[in-house]
Design a protein around this motif. Structure first.
Motif, PDB file in Angstrom:
ATOM      1  N   GLY A  31       0.687  -1.223   0.056  1.00  0.00           N
ATOM      2  CA  GLY A  31      -0.054   0.025   0.140  1.00  0.00           C
ATOM      3  C   GLY A  31       0.878   1.185   0.045  1.00  0.00           C
ATOM      4  O   GLY A  31       0.375   2.207   0.439  1.00  0.00           O
ATOM      5  N   LEU A  32       2.295   1.331  -0.459  1.00  0.00           N
ATOM      6  CA  LEU A  32       2.767   2.467  -0.478  1.00  0.00           C
ATOM      7  C   LEU A  32       2.358   3.434  -1.791  1.00  0.00           C
ATOM      8  O   LEU A  32       2.253   2.703  -2.807  1.00  0.00           O
ATOM      9  CB  LEU A  32       4.252   2.013  -0.601  1.00  0.00           C
ATOM     10  N   ARG A  33       2.138   4.610  -1.425  1.00  0.00           N
ATOM     11  CA  ARG A  33       1.826   5.403  -2.419  1.00  0.00           C
ATOM     12  C   ARG A  33       2.388   6.645  -2.789  1.00  0.00           C
ATOM     13  O   ARG A  33       2.610   7.498  -1.970  1.00  0.00           O
ATOM     14  CB  ARG A  33       0.274   6.038  -2.111  1.00  0.00           C
ATOM     15  N   GLY A  34       3.471   6.727  -3.610  1.00  0.00           N
ATOM     16  CA  GLY A  34       4.143   7.608  -3.960  1.00  0.00           C
ATOM     17  C   GLY A  34       3.448   8.658  -4.960  1.00  0.00           C
ATOM     18  O   GLY A  34       2.163   8.084  -5.050  1.00  0.00           O
ATOM     19  N   ALA A  35       3.831   9.607  -5.745  1.00  0.00           N
ATOM     20  CA  ALA A  35       3.300  10.275  -6.761  1.00  0.00           C
ATOM     21  C   ALA A  35       4.216  10.514  -7.825  1.00  0.00           C
ATOM     22  O   ALA A  35       5.456  10.252  -7.769  1.00  0.00           O
ATOM     23  CB  ALA A  35       3.200  11.623  -5.992  1.00  0.00           C
ATOM     24  N   GLU A  36       3.674  10.909  -8.908  1.00  0.00           N
ATOM     25  CA  GLU A  36       4.432  11.061 -10.233  1.00  0.00           C
ATOM     26  C   GLU A  36       5.705  11.471 -10.135  1.00  0.00           C
ATOM     27  O   GLU A  36       6.928  11.309 -10.394  1.00  0.00           O
ATOM     28  CB  GLU A  36       3.581  11.370 -11.427  1.00  0.00           C
ATOM     29  N   GLU A  37       5.489  12.979  -9.281  1.00  0.00           N
ATOM     30  CA  GLU A  37       6.727  13.771  -9.272  1.00  0.00           C
ATOM     31  C   GLU A  37       7.320  13.604  -8.088  1.00  0.00           C
ATOM     32  O   GLU A  37       8.628  13.957  -7.848  1.00  0.00           O
ATOM     33  CB  GLU A  37       6.278  15.184  -9.605  1.00  0.00           C
ATOM     34  N   LYS A  38       6.802  12.573  -7.057  1.00  0.00           N
ATOM     35  CA  LYS A  38       7.598  12.461  -5.765  1.00  0.00           C
ATOM     36  C   LYS A  38       7.304  10.922  -5.377  1.00  0.00           C
ATOM     37  O   LYS A  38       6.391  10.626  -4.585  1.00  0.00           O
ATOM     38  CB  LYS A  38       6.717  13.397  -4.735  1.00  0.00           C
ATOM     39  N   PRO A  39       8.118  10.294  -6.175  1.00  0.00           N
ATOM     40  CA  PRO A  39       8.012   8.572  -5.720  1.00  0.00           C
ATOM     41  C   PRO A  39       8.516   8.532  -4.484  1.00  0.00           C
ATOM     42  O   PRO A  39       9.503   9.399  -4.085  1.00  0.00           O
ATOM     43  CB  PRO A  39       8.860   8.074  -6.939  1.00  0.00           C
TER      44      PRO A  39
END
Length: 421
Positions: A31-39
Motif C-alpha cells: 500500500g505504499l503510495r508515492g506520486a509521479e513527481e514525488k516517488p
C-alpha cells in the motif's frame, strides 16, 4: 532495515546503509503510495554495497510510484528476489540479481516477477541478471492467469542478462517471459516493451525470449551467443525490430526469430553466424494447431502443443549473414501441428552467404499464400535456378558489403550504465 521502511510518504528517499542483510522470509511492503513527481525511493546508500541474503527478497503489493535501486540480491532462489504484485509505476533499477540456486530446487524459480490483474506501467531497467541454472526465468512479466488479465504497459530496458545455462532441452528455462499459457492462447494483450537489453550466453532452451501475450514490442536488443530464439509463442500483433542477433562461437542451436500467431511484424533485424535449425532456425515459421488468433482450449483444456499457425505476418528489411537455413513450414506433415503458415509476406530482405555451406539457404515446406518479393541474396554457391524458392530473390554476382549495426556492450546496460533515454 525494518525501522527505515516505516512511515514512507510521497517524496521520501530512504538510503539503506552498506552491509549484508539476512531475511527470514519475504519482506512485504504494502500500500505504499508515492506520486509521479514525488516517488518513494528505496535505495542502497552506495550502489552494490547493500546485499540481501537469507530466505527471500522483497514483495511490493498494491504499491504505486516507488523506486527500488542499487541492491545486490543473493537470497535463496526458492523465493523471488523481487515480486511486484498489483503494482503500478514501480521501477526496479540498477540492481544485481544473483540468488543462490539449490542443487535440487523444489519448484520453478523465477527471480523477478510482475503479477496481478491491476499491475501495469512498471519498469525493470539497468539491472544485471547473473548465471541461472534451475528451471524458471530471471524475469517474468505476467499478470493474473485466473482472471485472464495481463500486466500492461510494462517496460524492460537496458538490462544485462548473462549465462543462462543450457538445460539440455528441458522446458521452462526462458530468459525473459511475458504473459502465460492461458493469457496468450486467449489473446490477452500486455503491451510490454522489451528494448535495449544485452543478452549474452542465454541458452537455457529454444525459447530465449518467450512471448505469450499480444501487442508487445521487442526492439533494439543485442543477443550474443545465445541458443534458442526470440519466440512469439502465443499471441498476436507483436513487433520484433532492430535487434542484433549474433553467434561468434561454434556450436548448434544459435537461433533467431520464431513466429506463431497473427499479424506480427519482423523488421530491420540483423542476424549473423546463426546455426540453429527448425525451432531454433535464424527465421522459423512453424506450423500450428489452430488457424484462429485465439482458442478456447485454456485451463484444464490447454495443450502444451497449442500454437496458432503464423498468419498474415510480415518479415521485411532484415539481414541474415552466414546463417543456417531459414525455415518456412515443415517439409513433412506434422500430425501435432498440421496447419501450415498462411498469408505471410517476406519482402525486401537480404540473405548473404560469404562462406560455403552444404545446406540450402531456405528450407521450404508447406506454406499457404506466401508472398516473397524484393529480396536480395548472395551465395558463394548459389542454388540451381529452378529451386522452388530461388525466384524469391534477386541474386547478386559480387559479394556485397554489409555493415554490422552497433552492438550494445556492458558499458551501455546494467547497473553502471549511463541514464540515457
Amino acid at each position: 532495515m525494518k525501522a527505515l521502511l516505516r512511515d514512507l510518504k510521497p517524496g521520501t528517499t530512504v538510503d539503506i546503509p552498506d552491509g549484508t542483510y539476512t531475511t527470514s522470509g519475504c519482506r512485504t511492503l504494502q500500500g505504499l503510495r508515492g506520486a509521479e513527481e514525488k516517488p518513494i525511493v528505496l535505495r542502497a546508500k552506495n550502489r552494490g554495497k547493500v546485499t540481501i541474503v537469507g530466505e527471500a527478497g522483497f514483495i511490493f503489493r498494491d504499491c504505486e510510484h516507488l523506486v527500488l535501486e542499487g541492491f545486490v540480491f543473493e537470497n535463496d532462489a526458492d523465493q523471488q528476489c523481487v515480486m511486484l504484485d498489483n503494482c503500478k509505476h514501480v521501477r526496479v533499477t540498477r540492481n544485481v540479481f544473483q540468488p543462490k540456486e539449490r542443487a535440487k530446487p523444489r519448484h520453478w524459480e523465477h527471480w523477478v516477477t510482475v503479477d496481478g490483474a491491476r499491475s501495469g506501467y512498471n519498469r525493470i531497467d539497468r539491472n544485471r541478471f547473473e548465471r541461472k541454472v534451475n528451471r524458471g526465468s530471471p524475469l517474468f512479466v505476467r499478470g493474473d492467469d485466473t482472471a485472464l488479465v495481463c500486466s500492461q504497459h510494462d517496460r524492460v530496458d537496458y538490462n544485462h542478462f548473462r549465462d543462462v545455462v543450457y538445460a539440455n532441452r528441458e522446458n521452462g528455462h526462458e530468459t525473459i517471459r511475458t504473459g502465460g499459457n492461458d493469457l496468450g492462447a486467449s489473446g490477452q494483450s500486455s503491451f510490454t516493451t522489451i528494448e535495449h537489453n544485452l543478452l549474452e550466453r542465454c541458452s537455457g532452451e529454444d525459447e530465449l525470449i518467450s512471448i505469450k501475450s499480444s501487442d508487445n514490442v521487442i526492439r533494439n536488443n543485442t543477443l550474443i551467443n545465445c541458443r534458442g530464439a526470440i519466440c512469439m509463442r502465443l499471441g498476436n500483433r507483436g513487433v520484433v525490430s532492430g535487434n542484433v542477433i549474433i553467434a561468434t562461437e561454434e556450436g548448434p542451436g544459435f537461433g533467431g526469430i520464431k513466429l506463431f500467431g497473427f499479424e506480427h511484424k519482423v523488421t530491420d533485424n540483423y542476424l549473423s553466424g546463426l546455426t540453429g535449425t527448425k525451432h531454433e532456425a535464424p527465421l522459423s515459421l512453424i506450423p500450428g494447431m489452430h488457424d484462429t488468433p485465439t482458442t478456447e482450449n485454456i485451463g484444464k483444456k490447454y495443450d502444451d502443443m497449442t500454437a496458432t499457425a503464423p498468419t498474415r505476418c510480415t518479415i521485411s528489411n532484415n539481414t541474415w549473414v552466414d546463417c543456417a537455413a531459414l525455415q518456412f513450414g515443415y517439409e513433412k506433415e506434422d500430425k501435432k501441428w498440421p496447419l501450415s503458415p498462411n498469408g505471410c509476406v517476406f519482402t525486401n530482405n537480404h540473405v548473404i552467404r560469404t562462406k560455403p555451406n552444404p545446406k540450402p539457404m531456405v528450407i521450404l515446406g508447406a506454406v499457404r499464400d506466401l508472398q516473397a518479393t524484393g529480396n536480395v541474396a548472395y551465395d558463394v554457391q548459389p542454388p540451381p535456378q529452378d529451386t522452388a524458392w530461388s525466384s524469391w530473390f534477386t541474386w547478386e554476382k559480387d559479394k556485397p558489403t554489409v555493415e554490422e549495426p552497433k552492438r550494445l556492450t556492458e558499458a551501455d546496460v546494467g547497473p553502471d550504465a549511463k541514464e540515457g533515454s
